[in-house]
Design a protein around this motif. Sequence first.
Motif, PDB file in Angstrom:
ATOM      1  N   UNK A 156      33.641  88.130 -23.612  1.00 29.52           N
ATOM      2  CA  UNK A 156      32.730  86.995 -23.511  1.00 29.52           C
ATOM      3  C   UNK A 156      33.538  85.699 -23.398  1.00 29.52           C
ATOM      4  N   UNK A 157      33.323  84.977 -22.327  1.00 28.41           N
ATOM      5  CA  UNK A 157      33.994  83.694 -22.140  1.00 28.41           C
ATOM      6  C   UNK A 157      35.383  83.767 -21.549  1.00 28.41           C
ATOM      7  N   UNK A 158      35.889  84.970 -21.276  1.00 28.31           N
ATOM      8  CA  UNK A 158      37.245  85.072 -20.722  1.00 28.31           C
ATOM      9  C   UNK A 158      37.325  84.443 -19.338  1.00 28.31           C
ATOM     10  N   UNK A 159      36.285  84.644 -18.524  1.00 23.19           N
ATOM     11  CA  UNK A 159      36.269  84.033 -17.201  1.00 23.19           C
ATOM     12  C   UNK A 159      36.199  82.515 -17.262  1.00 23.19           C
ATOM     13  N   UNK A 160      35.522  81.986 -18.270  1.00 23.12           N
ATOM     14  CA  UNK A 160      35.442  80.535 -18.440  1.00 23.12           C
ATOM     15  C   UNK A 160      36.806  79.962 -18.820  1.00 23.12           C
ATOM     16  N   UNK A 161      37.507  80.672 -19.700  1.00 24.79           N
ATOM     17  CA  UNK A 161      38.856  80.246 -20.072  1.00 24.79           C
ATOM     18  C   UNK A 161      39.772  80.268 -18.854  1.00 24.79           C
ATOM     19  N   UNK A 162      39.671  81.340 -18.071  1.00 25.61           N
ATOM     20  CA  UNK A 162      40.450  81.465 -16.834  1.00 25.61           C
ATOM     21  C   UNK A 162      40.206  80.249 -15.938  1.00 25.61           C
ATOM     22  N   UNK A 163      38.921  79.924 -15.712  1.00 33.66           N
ATOM     23  CA  UNK A 163      38.596  78.817 -14.822  1.00 33.66           C
ATOM     24  C   UNK A 163      39.129  77.491 -15.356  1.00 33.66           C
ATOM     25  N   UNK A 170      38.040  75.047   0.087  1.00 38.02           N
ATOM     26  CA  UNK A 170      39.499  74.896   0.070  1.00 38.02           C
ATOM     27  C   UNK A 170      40.184  76.059  -0.623  1.00 38.02           C
ATOM     28  N   UNK A 171      39.533  76.628  -1.638  1.00 41.43           N
ATOM     29  CA  UNK A 171      40.149  77.707  -2.416  1.00 41.43           C
ATOM     30  C   UNK A 171      39.063  78.640  -2.927  1.00 41.43           C
ATOM     31  N   UNK A 172      39.392  79.940  -2.953  1.00 44.29           N
ATOM     32  CA  UNK A 172      38.523  80.967  -3.523  1.00 44.29           C
ATOM     33  C   UNK A 172      39.367  81.791  -4.471  1.00 44.29           C
ATOM     34  N   UNK A 173      38.912  81.920  -5.719  1.00 44.21           N
ATOM     35  CA  UNK A 173      39.657  82.675  -6.722  1.00 44.21           C
ATOM     36  C   UNK A 173      38.752  83.767  -7.286  1.00 44.21           C
ATOM     37  N   UNK A 174      39.264  85.003  -7.329  1.00 46.98           N
ATOM     38  CA  UNK A 174      38.490  86.154  -7.793  1.00 46.98           C
ATOM     39  C   UNK A 174      39.221  86.820  -8.948  1.00 46.98           C
ATOM     40  N   UNK A 175      38.517  86.993 -10.073  1.00 45.19           N
ATOM     41  CA  UNK A 175      39.083  87.709 -11.215  1.00 45.19           C
ATOM     42  C   UNK A 175      38.728  89.181 -11.114  1.00 45.19           C
ATOM     43  N   UNK A 176      39.659  90.035 -11.582  1.00 40.79           N
ATOM     44  CA  UNK A 176      39.491  91.485 -11.527  1.00 40.79           C
ATOM     45  C   UNK A 176      39.592  92.096 -12.925  1.00 40.79           C
ATOM     46  N   UNK A 177      39.003  91.451 -13.913  1.00 44.14           N
ATOM     47  CA  UNK A 177      39.042  91.989 -15.267  1.00 44.14           C
ATOM     48  C   UNK A 177      40.465  92.198 -15.746  1.00 44.14           C
ATOM     49  N   UNK A 178      40.750  93.411 -16.218  1.00 45.74           N
ATOM     50  CA  UNK A 178      42.084  93.730 -16.711  1.00 45.74           C
ATOM     51  C   UNK A 178      43.134  93.875 -15.633  1.00 45.74           C
ATOM     52  N   UNK A 179      42.739  93.732 -14.373  1.00 45.49           N
ATOM     53  CA  UNK A 179      43.688  93.878 -13.260  1.00 45.49           C
ATOM     54  C   UNK A 179      44.091  92.545 -12.654  1.00 45.49           C
ATOM     55  N   UNK A 180      43.879  91.453 -13.380  1.00 44.96           N
ATOM     56  CA  UNK A 180      44.382  90.168 -12.918  1.00 44.96           C
ATOM     57  C   UNK A 180      43.427  89.427 -12.011  1.00 44.96           C
ATOM     58  N   UNK A 181      43.967  88.760 -11.014  1.00 47.86           N
ATOM     59  CA  UNK A 181      43.162  87.898 -10.148  1.00 47.86           C
ATOM     60  C   UNK A 181      43.845  87.695  -8.815  1.00 47.86           C
TER      61      UNK A 181
END
Length: 304
Positions: free
Chosen positions: A238-245, A205-216
């Motif tokens: 460390x853990x920034x992607x987990x917080x994002x999710x 249903x949804x795909x989300x991609x993070x781009x580090x300091x360039x957002x998502x």
Amino acid sequence: MNSEILCVGEVLWDALPDGLFLGGAPFNVASHLQALGRSPVFASRVGHDRLGQEALRRAQIRGLATDPVQVDDALPTGFVQVDTGEPGEPDYDILEPAAWDAIAFTDALAQHAHHAEALVYGSLAQRAPTSRQTIQRLCEAVGLRVFDVNLRPPYVDRGVIEASLRAADVVKLNDAELRRMRAWFGLRDAPEGAMADLADAFGCRAVCVTWGGHGARLWAEGQCWHHSGYAVDVADTVGAGDAFLSAFLAGFLEERTGDALLDLANRLGAYVSSRAGAFPSYNFDGLDGLLHLDLERRNHSRTE
């Protein structure tokens, strides 16, 4: 009252230059969901050792119920040596085997799955057969399945990734992981095209991609959005992607969409990046409290 969100997988200690920090992607996600006012349930396995006892104690301090966390008499609690020498690109030396490789499918865990609104699972926790089989059975029992692609060489198994993608409704990955998916599955070169192809190939249903300091970027229901992120002084990632999710999923369950959804996720990811460790303390109240963080947006988002 919020329904349960079942987060299953690794719990481990990250050895960082500033000391030991309790982490593991699903544990971090559960911790942030709790802080954001949701009702997470964390399922894992720790060793019958001092680090395991401390992990349980800290989980309770964070407000997480520890009844779904199993204790292993033979295997040690998870431990990772993290090298943060390259800003934004930490290297991980992950202890093997660890207790979280042996998460068993129990009646108690089945009951939590029966009551769960969503399941959060990743690829790293599926490196060993016992935990992999447990996660696959949980995917059959929960309605909304959220797959956090978490490629940590040498624990990268294309078969595991494919099976996890087929089970997923929502997929979160980073730009490097999207490049791997593009090579494996013949996705288009453009990011939005690759995300749409991935969703189409596996029925997501949804795909989300993070781009580090360039957002998502987010693909959902045939539309794409881009958010350029927030400018912060990075302590470590460390853990920034987990917080994002965590913020993304909390907003998704509240039926927030598009740029508003990405804004919340980028805010929490940036906040965590600006502080040491995967779970720095914060006292803002839920998702709306995130909107009051004093963060500088890089530029305006665009809808594509």
